[in-house]
Write a protein that holds these residues in place. Structure first.
Motif, PDB file in Angstrom:
ATOM      1  N   MET A 127      -5.439  -2.501   0.003  1.00 33.99           N
ATOM      2  CA  MET A 127      -4.870  -3.120   1.212  1.00 33.99           C
ATOM      3  C   MET A 127      -5.293  -2.320   2.428  1.00 33.99           C
ATOM      4  SD  MET A 127      -0.906  -4.192   0.556  1.00 33.99           S
ATOM      5  CE  MET A 127      -0.615  -4.260   2.324  1.00 33.99           C
ATOM      6  N   THR A 128      -5.264  -2.957   3.563  1.00 35.38           N
ATOM      7  CA  THR A 128      -5.518  -2.255   4.810  1.00 35.38           C
ATOM      8  C   THR A 128      -4.328  -1.337   5.096  1.00 35.38           C
ATOM      9  OG1 THR A 128      -6.606  -4.239   5.608  1.00 35.38           O
ATOM     10  CG2 THR A 128      -6.052  -2.568   7.250  1.00 35.38           C
ATOM     11  N   MET A 129      -4.613  -0.072   5.358  1.00 34.55           N
ATOM     12  CA  MET A 129      -3.504   0.823   5.714  1.00 34.55           C
ATOM     13  C   MET A 129      -3.232   0.727   7.219  1.00 34.55           C
ATOM     14  SD  MET A 129      -3.772   3.991   3.008  1.00 34.55           S
ATOM     15  CE  MET A 129      -2.001   4.300   2.959  1.00 34.55           C
ATOM     16  N   LEU A 130      -2.058   1.227   7.623  1.00 34.60           N
ATOM     17  CA  LEU A 130      -1.556   0.949   8.977  1.00 34.60           C
ATOM     18  C   LEU A 130      -2.421   1.531  10.080  1.00 34.60           C
ATOM     19  CD1 LEU A 130       2.136   1.680   8.095  1.00 34.60           C
ATOM     20  CD2 LEU A 130       1.321  -0.509   8.987  1.00 34.60           C
ATOM     21  N   THR A 131      -2.858   2.772   9.878  1.00 32.95           N
ATOM     22  CA  THR A 131      -3.678   3.422  10.898  1.00 32.95           C
ATOM     23  C   THR A 131      -4.720   4.272  10.193  1.00 32.95           C
ATOM     24  OG1 THR A 131      -2.434   5.495  11.035  1.00 32.95           O
ATOM     25  CG2 THR A 131      -1.655   3.669  12.417  1.00 32.95           C
ATOM     26  N   GLU A 165     -12.225  -2.133   6.864  1.00 35.34           N
ATOM     27  CA  GLU A 165     -12.036  -0.683   6.973  1.00 35.34           C
ATOM     28  C   GLU A 165     -10.616  -0.321   6.566  1.00 35.34           C
ATOM     29  OE1 GLU A 165     -14.640   1.233   7.880  1.00 35.34           O
ATOM     30  OE2 GLU A 165     -15.753  -0.663   7.855  1.00 35.34           O
ATOM     31  N   ASN A 166     -10.383   0.970   6.476  1.00 32.28           N
ATOM     32  CA  ASN A 166      -9.022   1.484   6.313  1.00 32.28           C
ATOM     33  C   ASN A 166      -8.323   1.035   5.045  1.00 32.28           C
ATOM     34  OD1 ASN A 166      -7.430   3.266   8.042  1.00 32.28           O
ATOM     35  ND2 ASN A 166      -8.437   2.083   9.672  1.00 32.28           N
ATOM     36  N   GLN A 167      -9.096   0.919   3.974  1.00 30.98           N
ATOM     37  CA  GLN A 167      -8.515   0.425   2.728  1.00 30.98           C
ATOM     38  C   GLN A 167      -7.844   1.526   1.908  1.00 30.98           C
ATOM     39  OE1 GLN A 167      -8.580  -3.026   1.810  1.00 30.98           O
ATOM     40  NE2 GLN A 167      -8.988  -2.934   4.001  1.00 30.98           N
ATOM     41  N   SER A 168      -6.766   1.157   1.269  1.00 32.76           N
ATOM     42  CA  SER A 168      -6.042   2.069   0.385  1.00 32.76           C
ATOM     43  C   SER A 168      -6.691   2.070  -0.996  1.00 32.76           C
ATOM     44  CB  SER A 168      -4.601   1.605   0.248  1.00 32.76           C
ATOM     45  OG  SER A 168      -4.564   0.344  -0.403  1.00 32.76           O
ATOM     46  N   GLN A 169      -6.234   2.955  -1.853  1.00 30.76           N
ATOM     47  CA  GLN A 169      -6.612   2.914  -3.269  1.00 30.76           C
ATOM     48  C   GLN A 169      -5.406   3.393  -4.073  1.00 30.76           C
ATOM     49  OE1 GLN A 169      -9.290   5.952  -4.872  1.00 30.76           O
ATOM     50  NE2 GLN A 169     -10.278   4.405  -6.141  1.00 30.76           N
ATOM     51  N   ALA A 183       0.828  -1.213   0.000  1.00 32.64           N
ATOM     52  CA  ALA A 183       0.000   0.000   0.000  1.00 32.64           C
ATOM     53  C   ALA A 183       0.861   1.262   0.000  1.00 32.64           C
ATOM     54  CB  ALA A 183      -0.992   0.001   1.161  1.00 32.64           C
ATOM     55  N   GLY A 184       2.027   1.160  -0.620  1.00 29.83           N
ATOM     56  CA  GLY A 184       2.889   2.348  -0.767  1.00 29.83           C
ATOM     57  C   GLY A 184       3.441   2.879   0.544  1.00 29.83           C
TER      58      GLY A 184
END
Lengths: 529, 529
Positions: A333-337, A370-374, A298-299
């Motif tokens: 992807m789920t991002m860290l926070t 929740e907390n998904q990237s794009q 997720a970069g």
């Protein structure tokens, strides 16, 4: 093992603070049950006094004993098995495979430092023997080596729960060199921090280390970190995170009565330059490789390629289409926070809304949770890029901007607007690269690691690695956080003049009992004197 | 050659400022006739732009060419013969013999750096070859070496017109590494600076160096120095002088948009500890040696022993008498500037007037002339010393305070009040020293160079020298200003990943054409790959 949630002050546990916080689970936007106690000012003071007290004893231990300690840490970490990985997965949302790899890297780093100090030549021993009869004045005997400096404060980072956190790239070399370490656990993953701290404490006890060689404190705010950096016993600070956070610590450290070094790695846009012949020759593979690098994890890497430069050319359109296609099919992807995700979308949307910025693709494959990237890429002209400083800054996450310059002259002009970077990449074969010596120098001046035909993600842990670039990518471009030379951040040279052999450290004794490489009267040798 | 008095902006001369100043002659309290023009802001800007422009070309020169330049500087300096020494003598009041020795050291330093870069191993080359078949991911080829960083600003210092000024300990290594250098000449000796700058410019032209590789600007105030440190092209600063001056530059450099390193050597009291058995065994010789060190060069050295610690013992009285006798018969010397002399007497008188400080002797042998020093020693109890922070600071000049503690415990407590130092000395044989491990650690923590049975004055120029101690003796204890490692202040490591051999710097090429030591796949070797 179960999570304790108390501060680890040396071998003791302490939870004076009634206030607590809990682990956040990004994928479900929820919290876990255990409570973590931020350290109080009195606990910070107790921690630093214990570290200072431990320093003399720890620094005086033979290197082999410190190596045993490092190896014991790896054993205790591995002994925790999947429990540790699963907790990390819960707290960070990172996939299990990635976490397994990161744990392997972390254990590997510690092992490399154990090997390094067992071998011993890293202390850069130099011996100049006396010349009592020299005219007009006798020459004394001088010997020099690197020595530890004292308690080191390390900030765990959010995006690497193992490799850049409790037992990571700062802790390993600081302990290896002979310094006590005090961790400020990152509030984004307190549970995995707690378990790792238990592993280190267990290893320290098992190998007979002094109480205070390692401590770990919690905080979900800034008070504990501030108190640690300002404490007079602290001799250096390691940090990986945002520019804002790093610079706050750096300034704080410079304003102390005794300024101390802060090794802050603060972010980077890692420019990638694609020369036109190479773009033509490798259109599809470049598009695939870049798409993979931009979206990896997720970069959420300091080495994410945030800016890609190329020039107008016949192959460009096909490249753009392929690049967009590859990025478009990346699964979220789920991002860290929650904070990182919000910040990502805010900065990405701002970038996309800047004048003349054209969105190439926004990925649409969503996973549950929740907390998904794009993943997102956009394009802008060289001129518009140069005119707009907002486009020069990092967007932390899976976003990258393609800067299309009208020719190589404009491309080089555009690179003048880029500040110091961890890495720079040039996609070109030797012949095409050799045609642009000025471009090579331009990129060289700006980068800690200069890559040919490769993406910046993936930081090999090896002696020739330099993970540290000119400001503002780090506060000190002279030091790396990855590889054996990371130990050089936590030592200073010391000269011993006319010392009796019996009192010298082993590394400097005539007999060279450790058999290390030394510079003796200006010659590299392992010979005794 | 005659003195020109204009700013040396690369190969051009410039004197836009109508304001001028003249050389002060301390021994006659008078001025010489030549006029020196402080640089204007526009001249500073022109200088820095020229240096930035010269950087790429200069850095890309083969090391052998830069070595030729350094050797040519030594030749041009020596070719000036006595004219240079005589001007230095007029401007500093230092004896001709000392100046001759200092010139020799300066030329020697430059020659050592020429030799160092010709040999080439100093770049710390590391090579990790690729493993394309490694699982789970291929290992790239990584190579690393030290590279220059850009224009370096150097401040000439008042007390060493050669060794720490225009062609001194900062200029030599900065040029050797491949960086352009910009000197801010010290206003206490503009004439000798002018002549030395002419020598460097002549050497640069003769060896085909780019215009801008060296510049020198005048100022008798702070404007030029400030503008140089704040200039965005400046990448590091070298300074030797007072704590106040060094810290002002340091803070200025930290407050820039891009903070840069300042290597400031700022003063030191260089504690000397005499253990009781050794005081008894060597009463007379210790008194003589110390008296010589305290008064050498009118005490105008950063390594002057300003504090001497011992304990009550039967031999003490005899030692004090002998010490006072030796210091008492020292002939006065001309001090460097009026300001330094005034400051010396002010601080010395203040120290002598502190409670419980007892004057042991003030020398009374005067020579003719103005600006004369007076050697002075005093004594105080350990307890009074600990209670009085005023006694912990440096008095720049021929003054030293004997701190007599009631026992070894008090002596060690007293040492806790000492901050970071360039040096610490212990007068003790191996057996007596071994009885006090805690004392050894105490002194070690505080000193860059730890001397046994020797005085701190006399800084040998050799690889094992470390001239740089914990704060506040310097701003950065990790670096030395003397010896080959002084070059490490003006470089940073850079990694090259997957570069074609033909484009790599010679130091990193497979064939190892320079035949240097390298760490190849973690083994020290001179072999090709």
């Amino acid at each position: 093992m179960s999570i304790i949630g108390k501060n680890y002050i040396g071998f003791s546990q302490s939870a004076d603070n009634a206030k607590t916080f809990q682990s956040y689970v990004p994928v479900s936007d929820s919290h876990l049950s255990e409570e973590f106690h931020p350290a109080t000012p009195e606990e910070v003071q107790r921690t630093m006094q214990l570290a200072e007290k431990a320093f003399d004893e720890y620094a005086a231990l033979p290197a082999a004993k410190r190596a045993d300690f490092l190896v014991a840490i790896t054993e205790e970490i591995m002994a925790m098995g999947d429990e540790l990985l699963e907790r990390a997965h819960q707290e960070t949302g990172l996939p299990m495979g990635r976490l397994q790899g990161e744990r392997g890297r972390t254990v590997g780093q510690l092992t490399q430092f154990a090997d390094l100090i067992r071998e011993g030549s890293w202390v850069e021993a130099r011996v100049d023997t006396a010349q009592p009869d020299r005219q007009p004045a006798p020459k004394p005997d001088l010997r020099k080596m690197l020595v530890p400096i004292g308690p080191i404060v390390v900030f765990g980072s959010s995006n690497f729960p193992f490799a850049y956190s409790i037992a990571g790239v700062d802790t390993g070399p600081a302990l290896a060199a002979g310094n006590p370490v005090i961790l400020k656990a990152h509030p984004a993953h307190p549970g995995v921090s707690d378990l790792t701290a238990q592993a280190i404490v267990k290893a320290a006890k098992r190998t007979g280390m002094p109480d205070g060689v390692f401590s770990m404190l919690y905080d979900d705010g800034y008070e504990v970190g501030t108190a640690l950096v300002q404490h007079p016993h602290t001799k250096a600070v390691g940090f990986t995170g945002s520019l804002k956070g790093g610079m706050a610590l750096y300034k704080m450290a410079q304003e102390r009565d005794e300024p101390i070094p802060v090794f802050a790695e603060m972010g980077s846009v890692n420019p990638v330059v694609i020369l036109p012949d190479t773009l033509t020759a490798q259109t599809d593979s470049l598009a695939k490789t870049l798409a993979g690098s931009v979206t990896l994890g997720a970069g959420q890497f300091c080495t994410n390629p945030g800016l890609v430069f190329t020039v107008e050319s016949p192959a460009l359109k096909e490249f753009e289409e392929k690049y967009a296609e590859e990025v478009g099919k990346v699964t979220s992807m789920t991002m860290l926070t929650e904070g990182i995700r919000q910040n990502y979308f805010k900065l990405r949307d701002a970038a996309l809304a800047e004048p003349e910025v054209e969105t190439l693709v926004l990925s649409d494959e969503k996973v549950e949770g929740e907390n998904q990237s794009q993943a997102s890429i956009a394009r802008v002209s060289g001129k518009a890029f140069m005119d707009n400083p907002n486009l020069h800054e990092e967007v932390f996450g899976p976003f990258s901007l393609l800067v299309v310059c009208k020719d190589m002259e404009e491309l080089q002009a555009a690179l003048w607007h880029i500040s110091g970077q961890l890495t720079a990449s040039l996609m070109a074969d030797a012949d095409e690269a050799a045609r642009y010596p000025q471009l090579l120098r331009l990129l060289s001046r700006r980068a800690g690691r200069f890559i040919m035909n490769g993406v910046p993600t993936g930081v090999e842990v090896c002696p020739a690695q330099h993970h540290g670039g000119p400001f503002p990518s780090t506060t000190d471009s002279r030091f790396t956080s990855v590889g054996r030379d990371a130990i050089l951040r936590f030592v200073r040279p010391q000269s011993f003049q006319d010392w009796p052999d019996s009192l010298l450290p082993d590394e400097l004794k005539n007999a060279n009992p450790m058999g290390i490489w030394r510079l003796v009267n200006n010659e590299q040798t392992k010979e005794a004197i």
